[in-house]
Enzyme design. Structure first.
Site, PDB file in Angstrom:
ATOM      1  N   CYS A  90      -6.275 -59.120 132.886  1.00 64.09           N
ATOM      2  CA  CYS A  90      -5.163 -59.201 133.400  1.00 64.09           C
ATOM      3  C   CYS A  90      -3.979 -58.013 132.633  1.00 64.09           C
ATOM      4  O   CYS A  90      -3.181 -57.858 133.774  1.00 64.09           O
ATOM      5  CB  CYS A  90      -3.843 -60.251 132.867  1.00 64.09           C
ATOM      6  SG  CYS A  90      -5.089 -61.793 132.755  1.00 64.09           S
ATOM      7  N   HIS A 362      -0.236 -64.744 140.756  1.00 68.64           N
ATOM      8  CA  HIS A 362      -1.474 -63.778 139.034  1.00 68.64           C
ATOM      9  C   HIS A 362      -2.412 -62.786 139.892  1.00 68.64           C
ATOM     10  O   HIS A 362      -3.144 -63.522 139.599  1.00 68.64           O
ATOM     11  CB  HIS A 362      -1.566 -64.531 137.873  1.00 68.64           C
ATOM     12  CG  HIS A 362      -2.061 -63.534 137.032  1.00 68.64           C
ATOM     13  ND1 HIS A 362      -2.666 -61.521 136.446  1.00 68.64           N
ATOM     14  CD2 HIS A 362      -2.722 -63.975 135.448  1.00 68.64           C
ATOM     15  CE1 HIS A 362      -3.213 -62.015 136.256  1.00 68.64           C
ATOM     16  NE2 HIS A 362      -3.403 -62.476 135.167  1.00 68.64           N
ATOM     17  N   CYS A 392      -1.441 -62.231 128.027  1.00 66.48           N
ATOM     18  CA  CYS A 392      -2.141 -62.427 127.412  1.00 66.48           C
ATOM     19  C   CYS A 392      -3.514 -61.611 127.932  1.00 66.48           C
ATOM     20  O   CYS A 392      -2.975 -61.139 129.236  1.00 66.48           O
ATOM     21  CB  CYS A 392      -1.955 -63.668 126.876  1.00 66.48           C
ATOM     22  SG  CYS A 392      -2.098 -65.271 128.701  1.00 66.48           S
TER      23      CYS A 392
END
Length: 407
Positions: A90, A362, A392
């Site tokens: 991510c 996302h 995170c």
């Protein structure tokens, strides 16, 4: 020593995976388009003088493969520009900015592209990309995965397996890590739902005010359709509606479709330059990269990764959370935003002020650069000086970048 400054920032609209507006677009084409848009913001720059193109991608295989960064530079006609595809899940396109920052600080170049892309719609089936789970899960984690299944079935409170001499489950599904954070910290379903609604409502207000139009580079589809808005944000979301949604990952869990991000397609790009080169070109930078940091923790509570990463970045900058005017935590799940923000002592009125990934989406590899773009826009809109971006990372990591607005 040169400073690293951002002189251009752009993002695509964010599409819903599989059924959304960008589902038919290849990731390399999407990335090339948004990088072209960012470069067009600095016509003073000869793009053939870019020292390197860093492209973040969380799943760099199939259409995302073949060192996609280099494919993109060729698609752009920039045969002289090298490229590297970077994977930190991510935070992949936080890492690309970090690498540009480090290269400039080391005197190894003056101009870099920091970009990211993820088109979940274009993922091939894992069985067609090297075999099933038995081939890509290290067998050392078999017992950990069995324990994960038992924990999920019972919705028991999370305890650190290392304290029992056990391996944590490095392959744990992200939704299960969110449920672990909820049980470990006692964060209620109600709080998570409230934050999910806040994200949607803030995004709705930002759209109405034309905020995102300033940062979005429209995408023209093969049929000539122009996509210029995000698929995800929904108008009129209420706590009454969200509270009726069923848990997704555990029968008695707290994580629902209303308090976590969806699956998405999207890309974003920054042009990062030394302040000396920017001055030579007569450019007024948008922002300065103040500091960056990465951290790690148990993969089973990866959602709390922003805590230590942010503390490290703040310490490196000689600053405190109180010095930040705005902050962004990537909303993979509302519970990890709440847990991290609580621990860091953040003011929720300054957090994700235009909504976050719960509303916007996302697209893993692009989210770091997308949030930087949105952060710079928000700092300009609100006349803020310092902003902290953190997230995170699957596998048990966190990353943070601190920016100072310059124009």
């Amino acid at each position: 020593m040169a400073e690293a400054v951002i002189v251009a920032a752009a993002r695509t609209p964010i599409g819903r995976a599989f059924k959304g507006s960008l589902a038919g677009v290849r990731p390399d084409d999407l990335a090339a388009g948004v990088i072209r848009a960012a470069l067009e913001q600095v016509p003073e720059l000869d793009p053939t003088t870019v020292d390197d193109l860093y492209l973040g991608c969380a799943e760099p295989w199939a259409e995302h493969g073949f060192n996609m960064a280099r494919i993109v530079s060729v698609l752009l006609g920039l045969d002289e520009v090298p490229g590297a595809t970077i994977n930190r899940f991510c935070a992949s396109s936080v890492q690309t900015t970090r690498q540009a920052f480090h290269a400039i600080k080391a005197g190894e170049g003056d101009v870099f592209i920091s970009a990211g892309v993820e088109c979940v719609s274009r993922y091939a089936d894992f069985s067609g990309a090297g075999g099933g789970k038995a081939e890509w899960h290290n067998p050392a984690f078999a017992d950990a995965q069995e324990r994960t299944a038992q924990t999920a079935a019972s919705n028991q409170t999370w305890t650190d397996p290392r304290e029992q001499g056990l391996l944590p489950d490095a392959y744990m599904a992200m939704g299960q890590t969110a449920e672990n954070v909820a049980t470990a910290l006692g964060i209620s379903r109600e709080r998570q739902d409230e934050w999910g609604v806040t994200s949607q409502n803030r995004a709705e207000a930002a759209i109405a005010a034309g905020i995102f139009a300033k940062e979005i580079a429209p995408v023209t589809l093969a049929d000539g359709t122009v996509v210029s808005t995000d698929d995800g944000p929904r108008a009129g979301v209420t706590i009454e509606k969200v509270s009726t949604l069923a848990p997704v990952f555990r029968e008695d869990g707290t994580v629902t479709a209303g308090n976590c991000c969806p699956l998405n397609d999207g890309a974003a790009a920054l042009v990062v330059m030394s302040d000396t080169r920017a001055k030579e070109l007569g450019l007024t930078p948008l922002a300065r990269v103040v500091s960056t940091a990465a951290s790690a923790l148990s993969p089973e509570v990866m959602g709390l990764g922003p805590i230590q990463a942010s503390r490290k970045a703040l310490a490196q900058a000689g600053m405190s959370i109180g010095d930040m005017d705005l902050y962004e935590i990537n909303e993979a799940f509302a519970v990890q935003v709440l847990g991290s923000a609580d621990a860091l002592g953040m003011d929720y009125d300054r957090l994700n002020v235009h909504g976050g990934a719960i509303a916007l989406g996302h697209p893993f590899g692009s989210t770091g650069a997308r949030i930087s773009t949105t952060m710079i826009n928000a700092m300009q809109t609100r006349d803020a000086q310092f902003g902290l971006e953190t997230m995170c990372v699957g596998g048990g990591q966190g990353m943070t970048i601190i920016l100072e607005r310059l124009s």
